[in-house]
Design a protein around this motif. Structure first.
Motif, PDB file in Angstrom:
ATOM      1  N   ARG A   5       0.823  -1.193   0.000  1.00 15.33           N
ATOM      2  CA  ARG A   5       0.000   0.000   0.000  1.00 15.33           C
ATOM      3  C   ARG A   5       0.864   1.253   0.000  1.00 15.33           C
ATOM      4  NH1 ARG A   5      -3.298  -1.218   3.777  1.00 15.33           N
ATOM      5  NH2 ARG A   5      -2.385  -0.127   5.540  1.00 15.33           N
ATOM      6  N   ILE A   6       1.894   1.262   0.853  1.00 12.02           N
ATOM      7  CA  ILE A   6       2.806   2.407   0.900  1.00 12.02           C
ATOM      8  C   ILE A   6       3.435   2.622  -0.466  1.00 12.02           C
ATOM      9  CG2 ILE A   6       5.051   3.154   1.781  1.00 12.02           C
ATOM     10  CD1 ILE A   6       2.949   3.703   3.729  1.00 12.02           C
ATOM     11  N   TRP A   7       3.896   1.501  -1.088  1.00  7.92           N
ATOM     12  CA  TRP A   7       4.557   1.606  -2.396  1.00  7.92           C
ATOM     13  C   TRP A   7       3.610   2.182  -3.425  1.00  7.92           C
ATOM     14  CZ3 TRP A   7       3.388  -0.529  -7.101  1.00  7.92           C
ATOM     15  CH2 TRP A   7       4.368  -0.408  -8.095  1.00  7.92           C
ATOM     16  N   ALA A   8       2.372   1.722  -3.434  1.00  6.52           N
ATOM     17  CA  ALA A   8       1.410   2.176  -4.435  1.00  6.52           C
ATOM     18  C   ALA A   8       1.114   3.659  -4.286  1.00  6.52           C
ATOM     19  CB  ALA A   8       0.119   1.364  -4.327  1.00  6.52           C
ATOM     20  N   ILE A   9       0.883   4.092  -3.038  1.00  6.45           N
ATOM     21  CA  ILE A   9       0.567   5.500  -2.805  1.00  6.45           C
ATOM     22  C   ILE A   9       1.735   6.387  -3.199  1.00  6.45           C
ATOM     23  CG2 ILE A   9       0.043   7.206  -1.021  1.00  6.45           C
ATOM     24  CD1 ILE A   9      -1.484   4.972   0.447  1.00  6.45           C
ATOM     25  N   MET A  10       2.937   6.018  -2.740  1.00  3.88           N
ATOM     26  CA  MET A  10       4.095   6.848  -3.010  1.00  3.88           C
ATOM     27  C   MET A  10       4.439   6.868  -4.500  1.00  3.88           C
ATOM     28  SD  MET A  10       4.738   8.262  -0.273  1.00  3.88           S
ATOM     29  CE  MET A  10       6.186   9.094  -0.894  1.00  3.88           C
ATOM     30  N   LEU A  11       4.271   5.721  -5.179  1.00  3.76           N
ATOM     31  CA  LEU A  11       4.571   5.680  -6.609  1.00  3.76           C
ATOM     32  C   LEU A  11       3.656   6.619  -7.376  1.00  3.76           C
ATOM     33  CD1 LEU A  11       6.070   4.499  -9.011  1.00  3.76           C
ATOM     34  CD2 LEU A  11       4.412   2.633  -9.057  1.00  3.76           C
ATOM     35  N   CYS A  12       2.360   6.599  -7.024  1.00  2.00           N
ATOM     36  CA  CYS A  12       1.420   7.473  -7.711  1.00  2.00           C
ATOM     37  C   CYS A  12       1.772   8.936  -7.499  1.00  2.00           C
ATOM     38  CB  CYS A  12      -0.008   7.207  -7.204  1.00  2.00           C
ATOM     39  SG  CYS A  12      -0.682   5.642  -7.786  1.00  2.00           S
ATOM     40  N   ASN A 134      -7.763  -0.678   4.823  1.00  2.00           N
ATOM     41  CA  ASN A 134      -8.656  -1.818   5.041  1.00  2.00           C
ATOM     42  C   ASN A 134      -9.334  -1.762   6.412  1.00  2.00           C
ATOM     43  OD1 ASN A 134      -5.829  -2.385   5.795  1.00  2.00           O
ATOM     44  ND2 ASN A 134      -6.612  -4.343   6.513  1.00  2.00           N
ATOM     45  N   HIS A 135      -8.642  -1.272   7.437  1.00  2.00           N
ATOM     46  CA  HIS A 135      -9.243  -1.221   8.770  1.00  2.00           C
ATOM     47  C   HIS A 135     -10.198  -0.047   8.945  1.00  2.00           C
ATOM     48  CE1 HIS A 135      -7.255  -4.624  10.570  1.00  2.00           C
ATOM     49  NE2 HIS A 135      -6.084  -4.212  10.080  1.00  2.00           N
ATOM     50  N   ASP A 136     -10.203   0.874   8.013  1.00  2.00           N
ATOM     51  CA  ASP A 136     -11.187   1.950   8.081  1.00  2.00           C
ATOM     52  C   ASP A 136     -12.583   1.449   7.724  1.00  2.00           C
ATOM     53  OD1 ASP A 136      -9.321   3.905   8.848  1.00  2.00           O
ATOM     54  OD2 ASP A 136      -8.692   4.190   6.764  1.00  2.00           O
ATOM     55  N   PHE A 137     -12.661   0.217   7.212  1.00  2.00           N
ATOM     56  CA  PHE A 137     -13.946  -0.409   6.916  1.00  2.00           C
ATOM     57  C   PHE A 137     -14.437  -1.282   8.078  1.00  2.00           C
ATOM     58  CE2 PHE A 137     -12.102   0.460   2.769  1.00  2.00           C
ATOM     59  CZ  PHE A 137     -13.183   0.883   2.014  1.00  2.00           C
ATOM     60  N   LEU A 157     -10.162   9.856  -1.085  1.00  2.00           N
ATOM     61  CA  LEU A 157      -9.868   9.501  -2.471  1.00  2.00           C
ATOM     62  C   LEU A 157      -9.681   7.996  -2.573  1.00  2.00           C
ATOM     63  CD1 LEU A 157      -7.151  12.212  -3.257  1.00  2.00           C
ATOM     64  CD2 LEU A 157      -9.611  12.369  -3.693  1.00  2.00           C
ATOM     65  N   CYS A 158     -10.240   7.386  -3.587  1.00  2.00           N
ATOM     66  CA  CYS A 158     -10.004   5.947  -3.798  1.00  2.00           C
ATOM     67  C   CYS A 158     -10.501   5.551  -5.180  1.00  2.00           C
ATOM     68  CB  CYS A 158     -10.718   5.119  -2.732  1.00  2.00           C
ATOM     69  SG  CYS A 158     -10.263   3.378  -2.792  1.00  2.00           S
ATOM     70  N   CYS A 159      -9.611   4.992  -5.982  1.00  2.00           N
ATOM     71  CA  CYS A 159      -9.972   4.616  -7.348  1.00  2.00           C
ATOM     72  C   CYS A 159     -10.485   3.185  -7.450  1.00  2.00           C
ATOM     73  CB  CYS A 159      -8.781   4.817  -8.284  1.00  2.00           C
ATOM     74  SG  CYS A 159      -7.386   3.697  -7.971  1.00  2.00           S
ATOM     75  N   ILE A 189      -5.568   4.794  -3.603  1.00  2.00           N
ATOM     76  CA  ILE A 189      -5.626   3.354  -3.893  1.00  2.00           C
ATOM     77  C   ILE A 189      -5.697   2.597  -2.574  1.00  2.00           C
ATOM     78  CG2 ILE A 189      -4.502   1.377  -4.987  1.00  2.00           C
ATOM     79  CD1 ILE A 189      -2.962   3.323  -6.741  1.00  2.00           C
ATOM     80  N   THR A 190      -6.764   1.833  -2.385  1.00  2.00           N
ATOM     81  CA  THR A 190      -6.898   0.990  -1.199  1.00  2.00           C
ATOM     82  C   THR A 190      -6.329  -0.384  -1.506  1.00  2.00           C
ATOM     83  OG1 THR A 190      -8.846   2.146  -0.388  1.00  2.00           O
ATOM     84  CG2 THR A 190      -8.548  -0.102   0.371  1.00  2.00           C
ATOM     85  N   THR A 191      -5.660  -0.979  -0.516  1.00  5.71           N
ATOM     86  CA  THR A 191      -5.057  -2.285  -0.748  1.00  5.71           C
ATOM     87  C   THR A 191      -6.073  -3.275  -1.319  1.00  5.71           C
ATOM     88  OG1 THR A 191      -3.999  -4.171   0.329  1.00  5.71           O
ATOM     89  CG2 THR A 191      -5.471  -2.862   1.681  1.00  5.71           C
ATOM     90  N   PRO A 192      -5.741  -3.977  -2.392  1.00  4.87           N
ATOM     91  CA  PRO A 192      -6.676  -4.931  -3.005  1.00  4.87           C
ATOM     92  C   PRO A 192      -7.064  -6.080  -2.078  1.00  4.87           C
ATOM     93  CG  PRO A 192      -4.893  -4.382  -4.510  1.00  4.87           C
ATOM     94  CD  PRO A 192      -4.513  -3.832  -3.175  1.00  4.87           C
ATOM     95  N   GLU A 193      -6.273  -6.325  -1.032  1.00  5.87           N
ATOM     96  CA  GLU A 193      -6.576  -7.414  -0.109  1.00  5.87           C
ATOM     97  C   GLU A 193      -7.696  -7.061   0.862  1.00  5.87           C
ATOM     98  OE1 GLU A 193      -3.573  -6.427  -0.879  1.00  5.87           O
ATOM     99  OE2 GLU A 193      -2.571  -8.181  -1.726  1.00  5.87           O
ATOM    100  N   THR A 194      -8.214  -5.827   0.798  1.00  5.64           N
ATOM    101  CA  THR A 194      -9.306  -5.444   1.681  1.00  5.64           C
ATOM    102  C   THR A 194     -10.504  -6.362   1.441  1.00  5.64           C
ATOM    103  OG1 THR A 194      -8.621  -3.131   1.701  1.00  5.64           O
ATOM    104  CG2 THR A 194     -10.895  -3.590   2.316  1.00  5.64           C
ATOM    105  N   VAL A 195     -10.984  -6.989   2.494  1.00  3.55           N
ATOM    106  CA  VAL A 195     -12.131  -7.888   2.393  1.00  3.55           C
ATOM    107  C   VAL A 195     -13.269  -7.298   3.204  1.00  3.55           C
ATOM    108  CG1 VAL A 195     -13.026 -10.187   2.863  1.00  3.55           C
ATOM    109  CG2 VAL A 195     -10.650  -9.903   2.119  1.00  3.55           C
TER     110      VAL A 195
END
Length: 205
Positions: A5-12, A134-137, A157-159, A189-195
């Motif tokens: 998640r950190i990598w995705a946010i920072m890369l964007c 994910n824990h905000d849900f 923000l979340c795509c 971008i929210t981690t895709p592993e969010t269930v």
């Protein structure tokens, strides 16, 4: 999961901005934004950061309700973060404060208020944008939507958090703002592993 998640946010942010004048370093397991390097600010000249330029981006991630200063854990708390933001603004810096997720859950205060107290604190600290982690849900999708709509003074923000009935993103996927003549894009971008395990989990994806 955390590192991705950190990598995705920072890369964007890096790809869209190209200038990260003031981002801090690594997260420190519950410290606000991994900003423990601020402990020494003001003690010696060498502790002051170098010229931050006109635009400073401060971020927090995985705070998990660690909202106050704790010498034992090294947590600065939101108060110190807000004070640092104000200090930079007094030096005519443009400061953008953002959160990468998982701020609402983790302590009694967060549980009793279902995250509302944390959002109140983030309002006072001066956040501009936040990405749901994910824990905000954990307190339910509808609770998160209510906090975002009725309590938060900053924008979520979340795509990749989508209302399956419409196929559209629930929150704005990105924003482009102009600061000091520079266009800056923020993508959530929210981690895709969010269930989602809530009764309405079939509505969102």
């Amino acid at each position: 999961m955390f590192l991705r998640r950190i990598w995705a946010i920072m890369l964007c942010i890096v790809l869209c901005i190209g200038i990260l004048a003031g981002c801090s370093g690594e997260n420190n397991n519950g410290t606000v934004g991994g900003l423990d390097w601020l402990e020494g600010l003001g003690q010696t000249d060498s502790s002051e950061p170098e010229d931050l330029g006109e635009l400073v981006i401060l971020y927090t991630n995985d705070v998990h309700n660690v909202y106050d200063r704790n010498q034992n854990t090294g947590s600065l708390g939101y108060g110190a973060l807000a004070a640092y933001r104000e200090e930079l603004e007094e030096k005519d810096q443009t400061v953008i404060l953002i959160d990468g997720g998982d701020a609402m859950q983790g302590s009694t205060a967060g549980i009793l208020s279902q995250g509302a107290y944390m959002v109140d604190i983030m309002n006072e600290a001066g956040y501009v944008f936040a990405v749901p982690g994910n824990h905000d849900f954990d307190f339910g999708v509808e609770n998160l939507l209510k906090l975002a709509d009725e309590v938060a003074e900053f924008s979520f923000l979340c795509c990749n958090f989508v209302d399956l009935s419409t196929g559209k993103a629930v929150f704005a996927p990105y924003v482009i703002e102009e600061y000091n003549g520079v266009q800056v894009a923020f993508i959530g971008i929210t981690t895709p592993e969010t269930v989602l395990t809530e009764p309405d989990s079939g509505r969102y994806g």
